[in-house]
Motif scaffolding. Structure first.
Motif, PDB file in Angstrom:
ATOM      1  N   THR A 100     -22.196 -53.913 -26.322  1.00  0.00           N
ATOM      2  CA  THR A 100     -22.915 -53.898 -27.610  1.00  0.00           C
ATOM      3  C   THR A 100     -24.355 -54.367 -27.423  1.00  0.00           C
ATOM      4  O   THR A 100     -25.297 -53.766 -27.938  1.00  0.00           O
TER       5      THR A 100
ATOM      6  N   GLY B  98     -15.352 -54.788 -29.671  1.00  0.00           N
ATOM      7  CA  GLY B  98     -16.708 -55.296 -29.387  1.00  0.00           C
ATOM      8  C   GLY B  98     -16.847 -56.807 -29.497  1.00  0.00           C
ATOM      9  O   GLY B  98     -17.913 -57.356 -29.227  1.00  0.00           O
TER      10      GLY B  98
ATOM     11  N   THR C 203     -16.640 -46.187 -28.738  1.00  0.00           N
ATOM     12  CA  THR C 203     -16.342 -46.826 -27.443  1.00  0.00           C
ATOM     13  C   THR C 203     -15.086 -47.666 -27.657  1.00  0.00           C
ATOM     14  O   THR C 203     -15.040 -48.503 -28.563  1.00  0.00           O
TER      15      THR C 203
ATOM     16  N   GLY D  91     -16.675 -55.449 -24.174  1.00  0.00           N
ATOM     17  CA  GLY D  91     -17.234 -54.790 -25.359  1.00  0.00           C
ATOM     18  C   GLY D  91     -18.469 -55.497 -25.898  1.00  0.00           C
ATOM     19  O   GLY D  91     -19.403 -54.850 -26.373  1.00  0.00           O
TER      20      GLY D  91
ATOM     21  N   ASN E   2     -17.913 -49.477 -31.887  1.00  0.00           N
ATOM     22  CA  ASN E   2     -17.437 -50.166 -30.689  1.00  0.00           C
ATOM     23  C   ASN E   2     -16.157 -50.941 -31.041  1.00  0.00           C
ATOM     24  O   ASN E   2     -16.219 -52.022 -31.631  1.00  0.00           O
TER      25      ASN E   2
END
Ligand SMILES: NC(=O)c1ccc[n+]([C@@H]2O[C@H](COP(=O)([O-])OP(=O)(O)OC[C@H]3O[C@@H](n4cnc5c(N)ncnc54)[C@H](O)[C@@H]3O)[C@@H](O)[C@H]2O)c1
Length: 322
Positions: free
Chosen positions: A17, A8, A71, A13, A5
């Protein structure tokens, strides 16, 4: 799944998570903390401090952890700053995405979820917009997001990289646990900015009251950050099926700025003060989106209301933002 991620430690983000971990996924967060916060990194996530522009670091991460999905929430996101410093925006947003895609390809990582934006549309003539509406971004931030989408399409064609790009509209709210949300001290997004005024006893500025809307203030589509995180969860299933696509995530409707202010007045602060200021350049009258494609193909539904966004953001700001 094991998810890298990127970004994150930021607002959206960090909420993603938390949901990924709750659903049994392993998460590695890569973030340079340029606008993020260490305390937004979930305690069960592995944290790597660094930039997505650092190819060697990405390569190391891909070699150390068997990443199934990336991501990509990391970006520079402030529109006026993008107008003043376009090179920085293209370098980070477009250069960062290209670097990530290159490292993914070199390590045979096939799946990416990307955070795009309504800013790809610019000043649109017709609302609600959808995925087929013309994309004519009117600032470097929006242009950089559109370029990133092009990179994803080309990586898909050249290397079979599966991608889901989400065009987010106006995001607000905090996660249900109350631990993850918009941490910035001077938020530019409307709902946190109003709550910030409430907490600091400041007057809310409303930019423009002569737009072509029911009360003259801008009409926008607001979406709860937990609904966005949920979309990412659904996107994991699409990627497993080797499917790619671009999706608008909004509510099919919207609220004017004055309506949002009145709701904060009703829900949080009866004495909220506001004043009208001149229009800001480039602000369209209305920007809302259809979420039909996201519903039909991903099964995504909006579950949170404007009230949820206002109240959860307020509680988060009150307890977490120091
Ligand atoms: N917040 C919104 O309303 C909104 C609307 C549309 C789209 N988006 C998109 O969603 C994404 C997340 O937005 P947000 O509101 O959470 O922003 P944010 O600033 O809170 O989070 C971005 C995170 O990325 C990190 N980052 C920035 N550059 C980096 C780099 N080079 N390497 C590694 N980490 C880096 C920052 O430190 C931060 O933690 C962005 O891509 C943004 O364009 C946000």
């Amino acid at each position: 799944m094991t998810i890298l991620n990127i970004g994150g430690a930021g607002f959206i983000g960090s909420v993603a998570t938390e949901l990924f971990i709750k659903n049994g996924h392993k998460v590695i967060v890569l973030d340079d903390l340029s606008t993020g916060f260490k305390k937004l990194v979930h305690p069960k996530a592995v944290f790597v401090k660094g930039s997505m522009l650092n190819y060697n670091l990405l390569d190391k991460i891909f070699k150390k952890y068997k990443i199934d999905v990336v991501t990509l929430y990391a970006a520079k996101i402030v529109v006026p700053e993008s107008v003043a410093h376009p090179n920085d925006y293209y370098l980070t947003n477009v250069g960062g995405t290209a670097t990530v895609l290159k490292a993914m390809h070199a390590n045979n990582v096939k799946n990416i979820i990307f955070a795009s934006s309504a800013a790809v549309y610019g000043v649109c003539k017709k609302v609600p917009v959808d995925e087929k509406s013309p994309t004519v971004p009117c600032n470097p931030y929006g242009a950089s997001k559109l370029m990133c989408e092009r990179l994803l399409i080309d990586a898909n064609k050249a290397h079979g990289t599966n991608f889901i790009s989400f065009r987010f509209f106006n995001v607000a709210g905090a996660s249900k646990s109350g631990r993850y949300g918009m941490m910035k001290q001077k938020p530019s997004l409307l709902i946190p900015a109003i709550n910030d005024c409430v907490l600091k006893h400041k007057t809310v500025s409303i930019f423009g009251n002569k737009y072509k809307t029911k009360d003259g203030t801008c009409l926008r589509d607001y979406i709860h950050v937990s609904d966005l995180a949920n979309a990412a969860l659904l996107a994991l299933d699409q990627l497993k099926k080797n499917k790619s696509g671009i999706y608008c995530l909004g509510s099919n409707s919207g609220y004017t700025v004055l309506e949002v202010v009145k709701n904060v007045e009703k829900l949080i602060d009866k004495n909220l003060k506001y004043e009208f200021k001149p229009n800001r350049a480039g602000d369209p009258d209305a920007l809302i989106t259809s979420n039909k494609k996201a519903y039909q193909q991903l099964g995504w539904k909006v579950k949170h209301s404007l009230k949820d966004m206002i109240v959860s953001d307020y509680n988060f700001r009150k307890t977490m933002v120091k």
